[in-house]
Structure formats: structure tokens, C-alpha cells
Design a protein around this motif. Sequence first.
Motif, short mmCIF file in Angstrom:
data_model
loop_
_atom_site.label_atom_id
_atom_site.label_comp_id
_atom_site.label_asym_id
_atom_site.label_seq_id
_atom_site.Cartn_x
_atom_site.Cartn_y
_atom_site.Cartn_z
N GLU A 142 1.03 -1.15 -0.12
CA GLU A 142 0.12 -0.28 -0.18
C GLU A 142 0.70 1.17 -0.56
N ASN A 143 0.31 2.57 -0.20
CA ASN A 143 1.26 3.77 -0.27
C ASN A 143 2.24 3.64 1.09
N SER A 144 3.33 4.29 0.53
CA SER A 144 3.72 4.02 1.96
C SER A 144 5.24 5.44 1.72
N VAL A 145 5.55 5.85 2.93
CA VAL A 145 6.48 6.87 2.98
C VAL A 145 7.98 6.36 3.95
N TYR A 146 9.15 6.69 3.68
CA TYR A 146 9.97 5.53 4.19
C TYR A 146 11.23 6.78 4.67
N GLN A 147 11.43 6.77 5.45
CA GLN A 147 12.89 7.44 5.96
C GLN A 147 13.64 7.68 5.40
N SER A 148 14.41 8.53 5.18
CA SER A 148 15.62 7.75 3.91
C SER A 148 16.79 9.57 4.00
N TYR A 149 17.69 9.77 3.11
CA TYR A 149 19.10 10.77 3.14
C TYR A 149 18.90 11.10 2.01
N SER A 167 5.60 8.34 -6.92
CA SER A 167 6.01 8.67 -6.02
C SER A 167 7.15 9.98 -5.34
N GLU A 168 7.45 10.08 -5.76
CA GLU A 168 8.03 12.34 -4.40
C GLU A 168 9.38 11.71 -4.00
N HIS A 169 9.55 12.71 -4.11
CA HIS A 169 10.83 13.13 -3.90
C HIS A 169 12.60 12.60 -3.82
N THR A 186 14.74 0.24 -10.96
CA THR A 186 16.27 -0.36 -10.11
C THR A 186 17.25 1.25 -10.41
N LEU A 187 17.92 1.71 -9.86
CA LEU A 187 18.55 2.71 -9.81
C LEU A 187 17.89 3.93 -9.15
N ASN A 188 17.44 4.18 -8.45
CA ASN A 188 16.97 5.48 -8.29
C ASN A 188 17.69 6.02 -7.63
N GLU A 189 16.82 7.33 -6.88
CA GLU A 189 17.78 8.20 -5.60
C GLU A 189 17.11 8.97 -4.88
N ALA A 190 17.49 8.61 -3.44
CA ALA A 190 16.62 9.66 -2.92
C ALA A 190 16.86 11.17 -2.96
N LEU A 191 15.84 12.37 -3.06
CA LEU A 191 16.38 13.61 -2.74
C LEU A 191 16.87 14.46 -1.40
N GLU A 192 15.38 13.41 -0.72
CA GLU A 192 15.22 14.79 1.12
C GLU A 192 15.35 13.06 2.27
N THR A 193 14.74 14.00 2.92
CA THR A 193 14.77 13.10 4.54
C THR A 193 14.02 11.75 4.11
N SER A 194 13.21 12.05 2.96
CA SER A 194 11.82 11.21 3.21
C SER A 194 11.64 11.05 1.86
N PHE A 195 11.27 10.08 1.20
CA PHE A 195 10.99 9.62 -0.23
C PHE A 195 9.09 8.88 0.12
N SER A 196 8.52 8.80 -1.22
CA SER A 196 7.18 8.26 -0.70
C SER A 196 6.96 7.50 -2.31
N ILE A 197 6.20 6.37 -1.23
CA ILE A 197 6.05 5.58 -2.93
C ILE A 197 4.07 5.09 -3.12
N GLN A 198 3.31 5.84 -3.89
CA GLN A 198 2.09 4.97 -3.66
C GLN A 198 2.54 4.38 -5.15
N PHE A 207 14.51 -1.44 -1.76
CA PHE A 207 15.50 -0.98 -1.61
C PHE A 207 16.34 -0.15 -0.69
N ARG A 208 16.79 -0.34 0.19
CA ARG A 208 16.96 1.45 0.25
C ARG A 208 19.00 0.78 1.08
N GLU A 209 19.86 1.34 0.71
CA GLU A 209 21.03 1.42 0.80
C GLU A 209 21.57 2.02 1.85
N TYR A 210 22.52 0.91 2.55
CA TYR A 210 22.50 2.21 4.19
C TYR A 210 23.42 3.25 4.14
N GLU A 211 23.13 4.11 5.22
CA GLU A 211 24.06 5.38 4.60
C GLU A 211 25.69 5.34 4.40
N ARG A 212 26.47 5.05 4.08
CA ARG A 212 28.36 5.17 3.78
C ARG A 212 29.06 6.05 4.80
#
Length: 212
Positions: A142-149, A167-169, A186-198, A207-212
Motif C-alpha cells: 500500500e502507499n508508504s512513506v520511507y525515511q531516507s537521506y 513517487s515523491e522525492h 532499480t537505480l533510483n535515488e532519494a532527494l530528501e530525508t523521506s520519500f513516498s511510493i504510491q 530496497f534502501r542502501e545503508y548510509e555510507r
Amino acid sequence: MIPLLQDFKTIILANGAFPQHKIPLSYLHSADRIICCDGAIIHLLQIGMEPDYIVGDLDSISENLKKRFSSILYHNSDQETNDLTKAVEFCVKNDWKQITVLGATGKRDDHSIGNLSLLTDYMEEAEIQLLTDYGVFNPQKENSVYQSYPGQQISIFSLTPTSLFSSEHLVYALDNRPFTSWWQGTLNEALETSFSIQMNQGKALIFREYER
């Protein structure tokens, strides 16, 4: 919002490649309980830890270990399910429904793909995340918002060809986009500290990679 990592301390250790990254290892060392899938116990013993439960068809564990851990063995001979599924079912039966899966990828590609695709089946009964040495997989229905960087690498795997994604962000914005093959999200990228996928229907893996 779905955090980058949630502190789910029921750990299922599958018999794939043993974790090497500090994040999955920290989950292992701080677990409330560790459920080993059959032969995964060997890797756990090698780092000086012991399981709380061993679940599976027990075909990958020696007779000596069966005797040593006889009080925590839970044999499930069902040949229609793999040991990871047996372990998830064991957790749900015991009402441990916030689960982190470790060691489920890395040895055999076919097993890795199978284990990842099963996440979307498990989410019907539990909150579940799968950690690798590179990032975290979450199932979505379902529609979800994910914490990101900003700059975080993101991939979307649609398990339902009829699903439409928006999507947003994300760098590559989605607007009712279908994914008819796994590589397409695949191979998308977050713009903000969160993003959403509907999504309008179906199931997906994020999939979200760990912060390096």
C-alpha cells in the motif's frame, strides 16, 4: 513513515552468507531471541553465540549438534516450504511478529531471489525486514512513506505486473508507472530525508542502501 531500520529484535538467521556489515551484526548481537534456520547454527557458533531456537527440516545439522541442542529443536518436515518460511511461521505462531531476517542472501542466487520474493508473503502475518550487507529490503502493498537521506540509492521491485507506481522525492519521478520487469524500478535515488511510493494494487519490494 517506515524508518530506514526498525529495531525488530526477533532475529531469524538464515543459512546464506553470514553477515559482515556492522549494521546486521549489531542486530544479531542485540537480539531478544535468535531463531536459526537449520544449518545457520554453525555460523553462529563460530562467533561464540548460541541460538534460542533451531527451526527447519534439520537436514543440514550434525547429529552431535542435534543432541547438544535437542531442547530447542523444532523439526518441520514440510517439503513445500523452505527453512526461512518455517522460521517465520514459528515466530508468528509464538506471536513474535516484528522480525528481522539476516543471512538470507549471498550463497546461491536462486535462494536469494526466492527468499526476497517471499517477504511479500510474510507481510500478511508480520512486520518484517530483511537486512543484507548493503541495505534493507521492505515489502510494500500500500502507499508508504520511507525515511531516507539525500543521495540514498533506492530500488523498487514490482512482484505484480499490473501495479502502477507513483513517487515523491525521488530523482526519477514515477507517475502511474508500471514495471513489467524487475530491472525497471532499480537505480533510483532519494532527494530528501523521506520519500513516498504510491501503488494502486499488488506487492512490491523496496530496497534502501545503508548510509555510507
